[in-house]
Scaffold this active site. Sequence first.
Site, PDB file in Angstrom:
ATOM      1  N   GLY A  71       0.813  -1.208   0.000  1.00 17.62           N
ATOM      2  CA  GLY A  71       0.000   0.000   0.000  1.00 17.62           C
ATOM      3  C   GLY A  71       0.848   1.259   0.000  1.00 17.62           C
ATOM      4  CB  SER A  72       3.901   2.246   1.869  1.00 13.43           C
ATOM      5  OG  SER A  72       3.394   1.976   3.143  1.00 13.43           O
ATOM      6  CG  ASN A 152      -5.064   3.965   9.066  1.00 13.05           C
ATOM      7  OD1 ASN A 152      -5.404   4.972   8.461  1.00 13.05           O
ATOM      8  ND2 ASN A 152      -4.009   3.935   9.853  1.00 13.05           N
ATOM      9  CG  HIS A 202      -0.164  -6.574   4.966  1.00 16.39           C
ATOM     10  ND1 HIS A 202      -0.239  -6.163   6.270  1.00 16.39           N
ATOM     11  CD2 HIS A 202       0.280  -5.508   4.265  1.00 16.39           C
ATOM     12  CE1 HIS A 202       0.165  -4.895   6.350  1.00 16.39           C
ATOM     13  NE2 HIS A 202       0.483  -4.482   5.150  1.00 16.39           N
ATOM     14  CB  CYS A 325       2.802   4.130  11.552  1.00 15.77           C
ATOM     15  SG  CYS A 325       1.953   3.066  10.417  1.00 15.77           S
TER      16      CYS A 325
END
Length: 396
Positions: A71-72, A152, A202, A325
Amino acid sequence: MKTIYVDNAATTAMSDSAVKAMIPYLKEVYGNPSSLHSAGQAAKEALDAAREKIARCLNCEPREIYFTSGGSEADNQAIRSAAVNGARKGKKHIVSTAFEHHAVLHVLKKLEKEGFDVTYLDVHSDGLVTAEEVEAAIRPDTALVTVMYANNEVGTIQPVREIGEVCKKHGVIFHTDAVQAAGHIPVDVRADNIDMLSLSAHKFHGPKGAGALYCRRGIPLNTFIEGGAQERGRRAGTENIGGAAAMAQALEDACANMAANAEKESALRDRLIDGLLKIPHSKLNGDRKKRLPNNVNICFEGIEGEGLLLHLDARGICASSGSACTSGSLDPSHVLLALGLPHEVAHGSLRLSLSEYNTEEDVNAILKAVPEVVAYLRNMSPVWEDLETGKKQHLI
Ligand SMILES: *Cc1c(COP(=O)(O)O)cnc(C)c1O
């Protein structure tokens, strides 16, 4: 002690069928898709099949899917490409929100240093932005709007279709980070007017290190990694065939079982929300209805989220406070602050993110453990004492 894993927004366990889809490409079918011999062509066929499956799930063409490392990377590539191509036409303005994932926010911060102008829309206390606010922020020099599909941390689902319409009307490229949405709620890039979309395997029981960027045909996409001609020249490097095959299988499964999974997870979610809100001075973060079926995010006044997590972990419950994060940093989550929560309240947040593997028993255990741990921590907390003796005002 059985582990109760309720941190599926951070990552998920791979499904049996995704593992099964990956295994042939680890040993049997190991050719390089760029090779002309049969071993290479077998790998290429697998890659093509994975691309087709993913395209079907998103309602786009296979050629509009570019495989990435997650995704990043997809976020980085989409935003950089749209920014650079906009700048070429004199458009150096970007519209986004204050509560994007760091894979978006940090790219935007960097672009600001490079001379771009970014408008970060405020997020309402319910965790939502509106299409009207996006439209009001669009200027003649706006190159890109990037607004996440679902958050998220607080799980709120943004009015993506309406935002897409607004962008289309004004001729602005619309990118959405759909990492938390894909495989969990219906995502249809055509109906939703999406030009670019990021997803990550994931987060829906696929493998880590595999993701995809959808880029609508006609929208220019710059090369992100220079080298070979893989991914139609946009992303060099020998492809992660097993990752792509497993991601495609996981997304196909997630889409096929979406309604049933959502029904199961939202029932568990609602029991958790109702049960945990019985704890005094607690608050649900994010809109109750416009939220992912698997997300619970609650603040408890007078405690530290980190303490809560450690005690829950000792009881076998793997949860999260803020985003993974930011854990380890002392600042509360930028998402909760964007929703307008005071620092001291934002510190006491708990995120429980479910998957279809969670059970009623998991929920029972959580509903027993959390109130006990919160009471224990409050008992020891000087802040709580001040709140209870009236020295400080309760904020929630
Ligand atoms: C997990 C996540 C990402 C990053 O995806 P990776 O595959 O881990 O790089 C980006 N955006 C959101 C919303 C996420 O939840």
